[in-house]
Design a protein around this motif. Structure first.
Motif, PDB file in Angstrom:
ATOM      1  N   HIS A  12       4.673  38.718  39.547  1.00  0.00           N
ATOM      2  CA  HIS A  12       3.274  38.638  39.119  1.00  0.00           C
ATOM      3  C   HIS A  12       3.188  38.438  37.599  1.00  0.00           C
ATOM      4  O   HIS A  12       2.399  37.612  37.121  1.00  0.00           O
ATOM      5  N   GLU A  13       4.011  39.175  36.850  1.00  0.00           N
ATOM      6  CA  GLU A  13       4.021  39.024  35.393  1.00  0.00           C
ATOM      7  C   GLU A  13       4.536  37.641  34.999  1.00  0.00           C
ATOM      8  O   GLU A  13       4.037  37.024  34.056  1.00  0.00           O
ATOM      9  N   VAL A  52       7.451  29.880  42.000  1.00  0.00           N
ATOM     10  CA  VAL A  52       7.540  31.313  41.726  1.00  0.00           C
ATOM     11  C   VAL A  52       8.673  31.921  42.549  1.00  0.00           C
ATOM     12  O   VAL A  52       8.816  31.605  43.735  1.00  0.00           O
ATOM     13  N   ASP A  53       9.473  32.767  41.919  1.00  0.00           N
ATOM     14  CA  ASP A  53      10.477  33.537  42.653  1.00  0.00           C
ATOM     15  C   ASP A  53       9.765  34.761  43.237  1.00  0.00           C
ATOM     16  O   ASP A  53       9.631  35.787  42.593  1.00  0.00           O
ATOM     17  N   ILE A  54       9.288  34.640  44.489  1.00  0.00           N
ATOM     18  CA  ILE A  54       8.471  35.686  45.094  1.00  0.00           C
ATOM     19  C   ILE A  54       9.285  36.952  45.357  1.00  0.00           C
ATOM     20  O   ILE A  54       8.726  38.049  45.513  1.00  0.00           O
ATOM     21  N   SER A  55      10.627  36.830  45.380  1.00  0.00           N
ATOM     22  CA  SER A  55      11.474  38.007  45.620  1.00  0.00           C
ATOM     23  C   SER A  55      11.691  38.831  44.359  1.00  0.00           C
ATOM     24  O   SER A  55      12.209  39.946  44.423  1.00  0.00           O
ATOM     25  N   GLU A 101       1.794  35.141  35.233  1.00  0.00           N
ATOM     26  CA  GLU A 101       0.882  35.247  34.094  1.00  0.00           C
ATOM     27  C   GLU A 101       1.466  34.580  32.845  1.00  0.00           C
ATOM     28  O   GLU A 101       0.743  33.918  32.090  1.00  0.00           O
ATOM     29  N   ILE A 102       2.788  34.755  32.627  1.00  0.00           N
ATOM     30  CA  ILE A 102       3.443  34.155  31.458  1.00  0.00           C
ATOM     31  C   ILE A 102       3.385  32.630  31.542  1.00  0.00           C
ATOM     32  O   ILE A 102       3.075  31.950  30.558  1.00  0.00           O
ATOM     33  N   VAL A 103       3.654  32.091  32.727  1.00  0.00           N
ATOM     34  CA  VAL A 103       3.606  30.632  32.909  1.00  0.00           C
ATOM     35  C   VAL A 103       2.182  30.123  32.699  1.00  0.00           C
ATOM     36  O   VAL A 103       1.956  29.132  31.994  1.00  0.00           O
ATOM     37  N   GLU A 116      -3.244  35.682  42.001  1.00  0.00           N
ATOM     38  CA  GLU A 116      -2.635  35.080  40.817  1.00  0.00           C
ATOM     39  C   GLU A 116      -3.344  35.440  39.515  1.00  0.00           C
ATOM     40  O   GLU A 116      -2.781  35.313  38.447  1.00  0.00           O
ATOM     41  N   GLU A 117      -4.594  35.868  39.604  1.00  0.00           N
ATOM     42  CA  GLU A 117      -5.365  36.232  38.410  1.00  0.00           C
ATOM     43  C   GLU A 117      -5.285  35.127  37.349  1.00  0.00           C
ATOM     44  O   GLU A 117      -4.837  35.335  36.238  1.00  0.00           O
ATOM     45  N   SER A 118      -5.673  33.933  37.728  1.00  0.00           N
ATOM     46  CA  SER A 118      -5.586  32.798  36.811  1.00  0.00           C
ATOM     47  C   SER A 118      -6.823  31.932  36.957  1.00  0.00           C
ATOM     48  O   SER A 118      -7.404  31.822  38.030  1.00  0.00           O
TER      49      SER A 118
END
Length: 400
Positions: free
Chosen positions: A295-296, A287-290, A299-301, A340-342
């Motif tokens: 966050h979106e 994840v590119d945390i910067s 979710e897409i991944v 992460e809501e996953s």
């Protein structure tokens, strides 16, 4: 004095268009246009201007309203733009109407992504997959290619020349689709045989949104010369490398990056390549945390992983590019964590900078903890490797 003739390819100039709808806010539309501009840049296209319009739904005829279309047309004519790119998929009739109104090339996000994939694909399998996706995208849109012949009518029981030409093209495209599917079936059988041979080692796959640093991380972990570039879809072909951490070997795979609004035909065609993800024992979700929309992107991944049948794989969340964040924000995230809501089973979280090589050893240890468990399942009688001068061995087999 005669001016020298330039042989450099002409840089196309583009106008980008997106809608603000009840399902897509103004902030999201702006962010999506920035990503669309990055996609255009990856294709070698220069963005001149962006247009947005607030509508409840896209106009069925021209996607945007009449007034906004006039604004776009005036800008295209004044600045001699070569192409107008829309952030959503257009219907064949919308493309035809927009071409007539704007008198320039019309692309949508799906076709732009397909074009990038066609340039980036290197292996025979990836090239065939992209070509198949392009033909599947083209087939329902063939009608607009022969609109200039629509006035030529045939008599009773006869078709006009435009329709004859169209039917011929449809047959050619359908034959090409059938040929490519047959070709991919043969390649898939070969790939399946290769993957069966890899079951002797634990398998780890890098997944994530496009341009988050997967290929850079692949180079660090595998110490191999894997191509990495600050462009979208720098990697289209999957790459597999053998890695050894703390004397435990495993296979590491770098896969194609995901992106929002990924063309469905492309997902379908790449499902065989994505088998590398489905058959992996562990996923490293980079994840590119910067990124403001990280966050979106997560979710897409995760939704794409669920779509391809890999939604239950154990996962290490690898938050990359911490060096690009303000120190106070970085420390706060590392202390409080990232929701992460996953439903994906997350087994660990690591914060790194692949570019600055920060915390890479921490990541290696986290991967090793997960991989060695799988390794001992494959080799329950596995002995610690015996180290000799200039070589090491596993289970008595010496490897130079």
């Amino acid at each position: 004095m005669i001016e020298p003739i330039s042989t450099a390819p002409k840089v196309e100039k583009a106008v980008l268009v997106a809608l603000i709808t009840p399902r897509q806010t103004a902030e999201q539309a702006k962010e999506y246009l920035e990503e669309l501009a990055f996609l255009a840049e990856t294709s070698g296209v220069q963005t001149l201007e962006t247009f947005t319009q607030r509508l409840d739904r896209p106009d069925t005829r021209t996607f945007v309203g009449k007034g906004k279309l006039e604004d776009i047309k005036a800008f295209v004519q004044e600045h001699e733009a070569d192409v107008v790119i829309f952030d959503d998929e257009l219907t064949p009739s919308q493309v035809r109407n927009l071409e007539q109104e704007l008198q320039c090339k019309i692309l949508d996000r799906s076709l732009l992504i397909l074009n990038i994939f066609s340039v980036r694909a290197k292996t025979a399998q990836a090239k065939a997959q992209v070509e198949l996706a392009q033909y599947q995208y083209l087939l329902p849109r063939l009608t607009r290619m022969w609109s200039h012949l629509s006035k030529q009518k045939g008599g009773i029981g006869m078709r006009g020349p435009g329709e004859k030409e169209l039917e011929t093209d449809r047959r050619i495209v359908r034959d090409k689709i059938a040929f490519l599917r047959e070709k991919l079936d043969k390649i898939e059988k070969q790939s399946l045989t290769q993957r069966k041979g890899r079951k002797q080692l634990a398998r780890v796959a890098l997944v994530g949104y496009t341009n988050v640093g997967k290929s850079t991380l692949m180079r660090l972990l595998s110490k191999s010369d894997v191509f990495a570039e600050n462009k979208l879809f720098a990697t289209v072909d999957s790459t597999v490398r053998k890695v050894v951490i703390n004397e435990i070997p495993f296979l590491l795979t770098d896969t194609v990056g995901f992106i929002r609004k990924l063309p469905h035909t492309l997902v379908e065609c790449f499902k065989s390549t994505l088998d590398e993800i489905r058959e992996a024992d562990l996923l490293l979700h980079v994840v590119d945390i910067s990124h403001p929309a990280s966050h979106e992107q997560i979710e897409i991944v995760n939704s794409t992983l669920a779509e391809i049948g890999a939604g239950d794989k154990p996962m290490i969340m690898v938050y990359n590019k911490v060096d690009a964040m303000p120190e106070e924000e970085r420390l706060n995230i590392q202390e409080t964590g990232v929701p992460e809501e996953s439903e994906q089973p997350v087994v660990d979280r690591v914060f790194i900078s692949a570019l600055k090589k920060q915390n890479i050893e921490v990541l290696r240890e986290a991967v090793n903890e997960q991989v060695k468990e799988r390794h001992y399942q494959i080799y329950p009688n596995y002995l610690q490797p015996q180290v000799y001068e200039g070589s090491w061995s596993f289970d008595g087999e010496e490897e130079e």
